[in-house]
Design a protein around this motif. Structure first.
Motif, short mmCIF file in Angstrom:
data_model
loop_
_atom_site.label_atom_id
_atom_site.label_comp_id
_atom_site.label_asym_id
_atom_site.label_seq_id
_atom_site.Cartn_x
_atom_site.Cartn_y
_atom_site.Cartn_z
N ILE A 172 38.21 37.29 40.16
CA ILE A 172 38.89 36.91 38.91
C ILE A 172 37.99 37.15 37.71
CG2 ILE A 172 39.88 34.98 37.62
CD1 ILE A 172 40.76 33.78 40.28
N GLY A 173 36.72 36.76 37.84
CA GLY A 173 35.78 36.94 36.74
C GLY A 173 35.55 38.40 36.40
N SER A 174 35.53 39.27 37.40
CA SER A 174 35.32 40.70 37.16
C SER A 174 36.49 41.29 36.38
CB SER A 174 35.15 41.44 38.49
OG SER A 174 34.02 40.96 39.18
N ILE A 175 37.70 40.94 36.77
CA ILE A 175 38.89 41.42 36.05
C ILE A 175 38.87 40.91 34.61
CG2 ILE A 175 41.41 41.31 35.95
CD1 ILE A 175 41.37 41.03 39.02
N TYR A 176 38.54 39.66 34.48
CA TYR A 176 38.48 38.95 33.20
C TYR A 176 37.49 39.62 32.24
CZ TYR A 176 38.61 34.41 30.64
OH TYR A 176 38.77 33.40 29.75
#
Length: 578
Positions: A172-176
């Motif tokens: 999630i953090g990478s996409i974010y």
């Protein structure tokens, strides 16, 4: 459990939508839009972003565990951060904005040479990938697993459940971060900041209520009167952070983070003008000084609650904070807290990943591209490498469960090895215009070797004193090199007129207020204050008054001493402060 999960999911989705909606107008395929949010950051966004990029589950878990284990002696990391933020706002941010730099190593290339910049870039990327990013993922997963009892629900080991959550946060953090850009990350910080304050406050409030058997004031009285030695911020030589370490390793680590760290300062160097940059930094300084109310008071509460409940923490002290949350918060509020913690973890993770990608793209990828004017291709490649970095971080993070000391102490020990060499090169670069490039590189190597050897030669020395001693040796070496083999051309700081350089009018007055808070805080939380049997007395009040007056006189004296130098610094800008 259903109510807790529902509140958590709804709050998290709202933050993601808010961030996307408010950053949709920025072109994230161009360099300025993706890396600096179009240089549009205002003071409030900068302040909250700075706090959240530095404060996450690592600090809640680490500070609470250390306070429960010992006392308030680790408070220096927060309070000396306030002092270092003042230095950064007054002296460093004006220079960064004047130069129009995008990454911290940019200055090293201007000051020394390209190879020095590359050395710093590789050190910072390694530090983020092997230390900062994994620790952020680890601490966040520890809290979430314990809050939702995921290991019990899935009938797996704690480590297995923690690894699963690490992967979820990483994805999630990478996409974010990689597809939202800095503007989306910084915008989400506004809501995450609000949720973090609410969630952290709820733990403290309900902790006092639980401790006082339903009475909030009684709970506060329990903490203030029982085991007063736990309230000691000065500490003793046997504590985790004795008071003297604040003037050695603590100060140096805080100075790096708040004056030179890419992940933190990226918000400030993206300010729309100097006024917003300085104001945002100093506001963040106030938030850092107040941080212990949310980060360390839970450790004091946990000490009393666990004793009353007969809870023995046989495992890592990193489990103290989530264990306390499960005891004192009702299910619905646990959902809000979980969303707040998840948002804080994402903010820190995304800020670090975004900064790492920035360094890779601008300092490593772009110089090696055949067409280095193709910004879209550079950003695309940076994102791809960012995915690789995120994967490595997810692999390393679960291993931190087996660290022998608390997670916060482990974090700072590694930071002492990776961050201080950058501080030496940058700091001396500003202070001495004659130090040559070879001196900077050799000093960084000298420090790293000395820091490593000190663990072998002086095994009982506090790691923060190791940092201070080796720092002094390396800095003296650079000054000697500057005298023996000076740089032929003197470095001159040029103004590129990228942003308005008019400073914030009340920067000195606000700085005096921050210094007074820190000085009086140490006096209050000491053996002459409330950290003694019987609590504060008349002598304490006298010391507090002296500390207040001395703080104001110190900062206003510095204003008078540096006013002429400031006038010269701003002389070549189009607008200066009257």
């Amino acid at each position: 459990m259903f109510l807790t999960v529902s509140v958590f999911v709804l709050a998290t989705l709202f933050v993601l939508f808010f961030a996307w909606f408010n950053s949709r107008d920025v072109d994230k395929k161009e360099k300025s839009g993706f890396f600096l949010g179009g240089r549009s950051m205002t003071a409030g966004v900068i302040a909250i972003g700075l706090l959240l990029s530095n404060t996450s589950a690592t600090h809640f878990v680490g500070f609470t565990g250390d306070t429960w284990y010992k006392n308030l002696s680790t408070i220096g990391f927060d309070w000396f951060s306030g002092i270092c933020i003042i230095i950064s706002a007054m002296f460093l941010i004006p220079r960064y904005l004047k130069q129009g730099i995008t990454t911290m190593p940019d200055f090293l290339e201007q000051r020394y040479d390209k190879s020095t910049k590359n050395l710093a870039t590789y050190i910072i990327i390694f530090a983020y990938m092997a230390n900062m990013l994994p620790i952020t993922l680890y601490s966040g997963s520890v809290v979430l697993v314990r809050l939702f009892n995921i290991d019990t629900l899935l009938n797996v080991s704690f480590v297995a459940a923690m690894t699963g959550i690490i992967v979820v946060i990483g994805v999630i953090g990478s996409i974010y971060a990689l597809y939202g850009g800095l503007k989306m990350v910084a915008t989400a910080d506004i809501i995450n900041g609000i949720l973090l304050v609410i969630g952290g406050t709820l733990v403290v409030v309900f902790g006092f209520i639980f401790l006082g058997d339903g009475n909030f004031i009684s709970g506060i009285r329990e903490v203030l009167t029982h085991n007063p030695e736990k309230l000691n911020a000065v500490g003793s030589p046997s504590d985790i952070n004795p008071f003297g370490t604040n003037f050695t390793g603590v100060f140096l680590l805080c100075m790096y983070f708040w004056g030179m760290d890419q992940a933190i300062l990226q918000r400030a160097i993206a300010a729309k003008n100097l006024k917003h940059g300085q104001k945002g930094l100093l506001w963040a300084g106030l938030l850092k000084v107040l941080d212990p109310l949310l980060l360390m008071v839970p450790g004091l509460i946990a000490y009393q609650v666990f004793a009353k409940q007969g809870i023995a923490m046989d495992g890592s002290r990193d489990l103290v904070y989530p264990t306390l949350v499960n005891i004192v918060l009702p299910p619905a509020l646990r959902g809000i807290f979980a969303a707040a913690m998840f948002g804080a973890v994402l903010s820190t993770f995304c800020g670090l990943l975004s900064s790492t990608t920035t360094l890779l793209s601008l300092n490593v990828i772009n110089p090696r591209m055949k067409d280095n004017t193709d910004e879209r291709k550079m950003v695309k490649l940076g994102k791809q490498f960012g995915i690789v970095i995120a994967i490595v971080s997810c692999v390393v993070a679960p291993l931190l469960y087996y660290t022998p000391s608390g997670i916060f102490t482990y974090l700072q020990q590694i930071n002492g090895f990776t961050n201080v060499p950058i501080l030496i090169m940058l700091g001396v670069g500003y202070l001495n215009k004659r130090a040559p490039a070879i001196a900077a590189k050799l000093a960084a190597l000298l420090y790293a070797i000395g820091y490593g050897l000190s663990y072998v030669l002086l095994p009982n020395m506090n790691y923060l004193h190791r940092i201070g001693i080796n720092f002094v040796i390396a800095v003296v070496f650079m000054f000697v090199m500057a005298a023996v083999k000076p740089k032929k051309d003197i470095f001159e700081l040029k103004n590129l007129h990228i942003v308005n350089m008019k400073p914030w009018k009340y920067r000195y007055e606000f700085s005096a207020f921050l210094v007074a808070l820190v000085v009086d805080g140490f006096i209050l939380l000491s053996p002459v204050g409330i950290a003694r049997v019987g609590g504060a007395n008349t002598i304490t009040a006298i010391y507090l008054l002296i500390g207040l007056i001395a703080s104001i006189c110190l900062v206003m004296g510095l204003k008078k001493a540096f006013k002429s130098r400031e006038d010269r610094f701003y002389a070549d800008t189009e607008e200066t402060e009257a």
